[in-house]
Write a protein that holds these residues in place. Sequence first.
Motif, short mmCIF file in Angstrom:
data_model
loop_
_atom_site.label_atom_id
_atom_site.label_comp_id
_atom_site.label_asym_id
_atom_site.label_seq_id
_atom_site.Cartn_x
_atom_site.Cartn_y
_atom_site.Cartn_z
N LYS A 29 0.82 -1.21 0.00
CA LYS A 29 0.00 0.00 0.00
C LYS A 29 0.86 1.26 0.00
N THR A 31 0.32 5.22 1.40
CA THR A 31 -0.54 6.11 2.18
C THR A 31 -0.09 7.54 1.93
N TYR A 71 -4.20 4.88 -0.04
CA TYR A 71 -4.99 5.44 1.05
C TYR A 71 -4.69 6.93 1.16
N GLU A 73 -5.10 10.07 3.99
CA GLU A 73 -5.45 10.49 5.35
C GLU A 73 -5.34 12.01 5.42
#
Length: 76
Positions: A29, A31, A71, A73
Amino acid sequence: MKELIQAIVTPLVDHPEEVLITSKEEDSKITYYLSVHKEDMGKVIGKQGRVAKAIRTVVYAAGSSQQKKIYLEISE
């Protein structure tokens, strides 16, 4: 991907000079961490998180061609 996030978020905020995007890449992944001025948090998140959800949808769709999960955030 950072350029895409920057292009989406910068017109939304009152303090575009304080938009900061960092990334952390792991095995499966990536982020991205979006940081904005405290006064701009409401504009980036939107009512009931609608703007944040829309930003995430665009970023996830743009990153779907990559082999890693993406992802996003959002923080102050």
